[in-house]
Design a protein around this motif. Structure first.
Motif, PDB file in Angstrom:
ATOM      1  N   LEU A  73     -21.590 -16.236  -9.752  1.00 59.51           N
ATOM      2  CA  LEU A  73     -20.176 -16.046  -9.427  1.00 59.51           C
ATOM      3  C   LEU A  73     -19.519 -17.387  -9.161  1.00 59.51           C
ATOM      4  O   LEU A  73     -18.436 -17.679  -9.664  1.00 59.51           O
ATOM      5  N   GLU A  74     -20.200 -18.231  -8.393  1.00 57.68           N
ATOM      6  CA  GLU A  74     -19.652 -19.558  -8.079  1.00 57.68           C
ATOM      7  C   GLU A  74     -19.529 -20.412  -9.331  1.00 57.68           C
ATOM      8  O   GLU A  74     -18.523 -21.108  -9.512  1.00 57.68           O
ATOM      9  N   ARG A 126     -22.407  -6.627 -12.364  1.00 57.73           N
ATOM     10  CA  ARG A 126     -22.032  -7.293 -11.123  1.00 57.73           C
ATOM     11  C   ARG A 126     -22.325  -8.776 -11.255  1.00 57.73           C
ATOM     12  O   ARG A 126     -23.378  -9.170 -11.724  1.00 57.73           O
ATOM     13  N   SER A 180     -22.518 -12.143  -8.874  1.00 61.52           N
ATOM     14  CA  SER A 180     -22.541 -12.544  -7.465  1.00 61.52           C
ATOM     15  C   SER A 180     -23.319 -13.843  -7.305  1.00 61.52           C
ATOM     16  O   SER A 180     -23.924 -14.353  -8.258  1.00 61.52           O
ATOM     17  N   GLY A 181     -23.295 -14.357  -6.094  1.00 64.59           N
ATOM     18  CA  GLY A 181     -24.073 -15.539  -5.760  1.00 64.59           C
ATOM     19  C   GLY A 181     -23.731 -16.758  -6.597  1.00 64.59           C
ATOM     20  O   GLY A 181     -22.562 -17.036  -6.869  1.00 64.59           O
TER      21      GLY A 181
END
Length: 104
Positions: free
Chosen positions: A96-97, A90, A92-93
């Protein structure tokens, strides 16, 4: 009074079906409701399977929590096989950005 409208969450199948039945009762169409929680899920998987076959896709995959024995039982009864050799990743956060911006 504040009303919040949001997508249904896993585990709320009975609640959604209850809303459907209440509306059907109100409209005097309760006899038309032919659904239960297990049928709503089976119909969704069957629809996905039809789409896979129609689009020439070779498989249908999904995730299930390892403690959800009821769901695992349903899936294996359909002929689904657990894919133990795979690990889910995964992103994310901030990571991910960063990737989205092209600076991994």
């Amino acid at each position: 009074m504040t009303i919040t409208i949001r997508p249904a969450r896993p585990g709320e199948e009975g609640l959604v079906l209850g809303f459907i039945r209440a509306l059907a009762d109100y409209e005097r169409l309760a006899h038309e409701v032919e659904a239960d929680e297990a049928a709503i899920g089976a119909a969704l998987l069957a629809n996905f399977a039809r789409r896979c076959v129609a689009e020439g896709l070779g498989r249908l995959e999904w995730w299930v929590l390892d403690w959800n024995e009821a769901a695992i039982g349903v899936y294996t009864s359909l002929g689904a096989q657990p894919m133990d050799q795979w690990t889910v990743f995964r992103l994310s956060g901030e990571a991910l950005e960063r990737l989205a911006e092209g600076s991994a």
